[in-house]
Design an enzyme around this catalytic site. Structure first.
Site, short mmCIF file in Angstrom:
data_model
loop_
_atom_site.label_atom_id
_atom_site.label_comp_id
_atom_site.label_asym_id
_atom_site.label_seq_id
_atom_site.Cartn_x
_atom_site.Cartn_y
_atom_site.Cartn_z
N ASP A 246 94.41 -8.12 8.46
CA ASP A 246 95.45 -8.72 8.85
C ASP A 246 94.58 -10.29 10.09
O ASP A 246 95.09 -8.87 11.14
CB ASP A 246 96.24 -8.68 8.97
N HIS B 261 98.81 -7.08 6.27
CA HIS B 261 99.54 -7.50 7.35
C HIS B 261 100.87 -6.82 7.16
O HIS B 261 101.32 -6.83 6.05
CB HIS B 261 100.47 -8.82 7.08
N SER C 14 105.50 -9.41 11.87
CA SER C 14 105.25 -10.52 11.59
C SER C 14 105.95 -11.26 12.59
O SER C 14 106.32 -10.38 13.78
CB SER C 14 105.07 -11.53 10.74
#
Lengths: 379, 379
Positions: B314, B339, B63
């Protein structure tokens, strides 16, 4: 072109007007990362305003500007497709390059010109020291150095000589030049001719003075010399700050150099910086931010399109990249070249090796451009 | 491992204690360049203290941490020999990626699970809007959403649903997980099963609520829901600041998404930031500092040793690097991944594609290490 004059805090570009140098708070913006980021914003904005977003940009720089050019390509490959870094001592930090190499290189220039010349200069410092212990020493030195006003300190004479030899080595150009001072072609040789031409009986110090006079008075217009209280002739007022923060380049004089042996004390240096600016130098910062250790291994497999050009007459060359790293990160080294001689204007008297060096640089850049446009079409 | 929790201003690491979030003056240190420089200093210092100066370092992150990992390799190749950037939306800035792609991707996840499910959610917003015009609308919504306290605004219900759908798409993992909230395997499918299983006559809004309850109450321990005034459950208190300064990721909802269509107004966004922090966002800064436009062309000939891994479930994947750029800058894309699923702990129920993905990553890293040690010996 990455140079001092286009940078904040140098030349006319003062971000806080007359207060720019006032304190660490304003001077804090004077650092290499900020300079690179400024260039990134500037180039992007220029391209946008000129509606030329996909035009390739190549950055050029010499000396500190050469370091910035190299670092700019490394940190902003999306903004500059390549960099020509001339006389960029990006390895003169921390413990990468031996600390004595700079003054050893200056000495080598003089030794190569004449062994006697080197020996005379090497011996002159002791004579100056001896004079300083005399009662009338300062008067004698003032007379010998033809100072306009009586000297307050023998150290002024020492610094004056020192500067002449160091800068003359740096600008040991193959043609007449006016970089720091007006000077003849190959000024180190000229200095040594002066020294070697003086009578054997003359003192070493007087010979050293005569040689240094070439640097300060090549045009023969000076009737006397101001060794003290002059303004900084090199316009690098910001460099002291940078040296006290990030640009820490420890230098020493070895026993083999023509200068009095000296060591580097980080403690003393740090205390001076604390006194002058209220800051502590960060001697490992540049190598943390930009690397340098084992640069061949790192850049062999990372990065591209960089030219490191160096002339071996230039003492800064010892802290430069002197070997090819990969097929597109290359070193152009000339034995007779001096401080970013390739970036000086062309003259009728340029030697073949210099003409050739510039042609090589152009050819390499042309290849970068060709490749860039080819890639552009494919996308 | 580059993650929030090891970063200044996130987790326990508060550079100015309780005052860290007080003003722009202290928050000024919360930015990606500072984070990268912190890591550079930290890693170098760790290696020195462990007497392992020549040990190779590979950075990992997911991320925002994945963006940092990728950028760290690009800016500090002398410190990290490679980077694994999982679900790193480094192209989610400026105008590189279409602004509607994020919510389109969320919608696609639900559409893929069930077309009816997608349609129900898409239709639920109008029902909520209609309720908000009723005199007793707020009471009805509070009842329908089983809120612990009567709602002050219908927007709270909207945001509550919104968050459930977005995060569930992000964490549409193949096994039970507890990333944001405890959730079953493939939670989007589970949500859609709930929606599809409810009687035809039930309102779309009640179906959407039932689906969202899976996100907020998978463990079935909640008797009622706090839709208002709760603390931020994701612990990203610093992200608002970063979004208001450098991390500007404009997002819109297209007519094809299951969310109410919306546009992005830089002016409004900027005014909010001015009000909240006294600063103006710099929407072009990230692409100036780190690039992104034409990334294939730039990195094809610059840089090496990077893995960009993305799972297409994601929604952040749409702003990621989804194609190989060079032989050593590669993209690992899984259709069923979510994710940074590759960075979750191994479980007994991991599907083959996930086991394979992790093996591929390990094999690539092993190659980097092998090459590094080979180069090291040659120097």
């Amino acid at each position: 072109m990455l140079s001092y004059s286009s940078l904040k805090f140098y030349g006319d570009s003062m971000p806080f007007g007359n207060n720019s140098y006032k304190s660490a708070k304003t001077l804090g913006y004077l650092n290499s990362q900020q300079a690179l980021a400024d260039y990134a914003v500037l180039i992007r904005s220029l391209k946008q305003n000129l509606s030329s977003d996909s035009s390739p940009v190549v950055v050029f720089g010499g000396s500190y500007g050469g370091m910035l050019a190299a670092w700019f390509r490394l940190k902003y490959p999306h903004i500059a497709i390549g960099a020509v870094a001339s006389s960029a001592p990006i390895l003169q930090f921390d413990k990468i390059t031996p600390w004595s190499s700079f003054y050893d290189a200056v000495s080598q220039d003089f030794k190569d010109a004449s062994l006697n010349c080197y020996k005379v200069i090497k011996g002159s410092w002791a004579e100056l020291d001896a004079l300083s212990t005399h009662d009338d020493g300062l008067i004698e030195v003032s007379k010998l150095f033809r100072t306009c006003k009586a000297l307050h300190s023998v150290y002024s004479a020492r610094d004056w000589l020192w500067e002449a030899f160091v800068y003359t080595a740096m600008v040991n150009y193959p043609t007449e030049a006016n970089f720091m001072m007006p000077l003849p072609a190959y000024p180190v040789e000229e200095m040594c001719k002066i020294i070697d031409g003086l009578p054997k009986g003359a003192s070493k110090l007087s010979k050293a003075f005569a040689a240094a006079s070439l640097y300060y008075n090549y045009t023969q217009t000076e009737k006397c010399f101001n060794l003290e209280g002059g303004t900084d002739s090199h316009g690098l007022h910001g460099w002291d700050w940078q040296a006290c923060t990030e640009m820490v380049m420890p230098m020493t004089c070895s026993n083999e150099s023509m200068f009095p042996p000296s060591s580097f004390s980080y403690k003393e240096f740090s205390q001076d910086c604390k006194k002058q600016y209220g800051v502590k130098p960060r001697p490992h910062w540049i190598t943390t931010e930009f690397g340098g250790y084992r640069i061949e291994q790192v850049l062999k497999r990372f990065g591209s399109n960089m030219i490191f050009s160096n002339g071996m007459q230039d003492p800064w060359s010892r802290g430069g990249v002197l070997k090819n790293i990969s097929s597109s990160i290359v070193a152009l080294v000339t034995q007779k070249g001096a401080h970013h001689v390739d970036f000086r204007s062309e003259t009728k008297n340029d030697p073949d090796w210099l003409i050739m060096q510039r042609k090589q640089e152009v050819a390499i850049i042309e290849k970068w451009l060709e490749e860039y446009y080819k890639d552009l079409k494919q996308n």
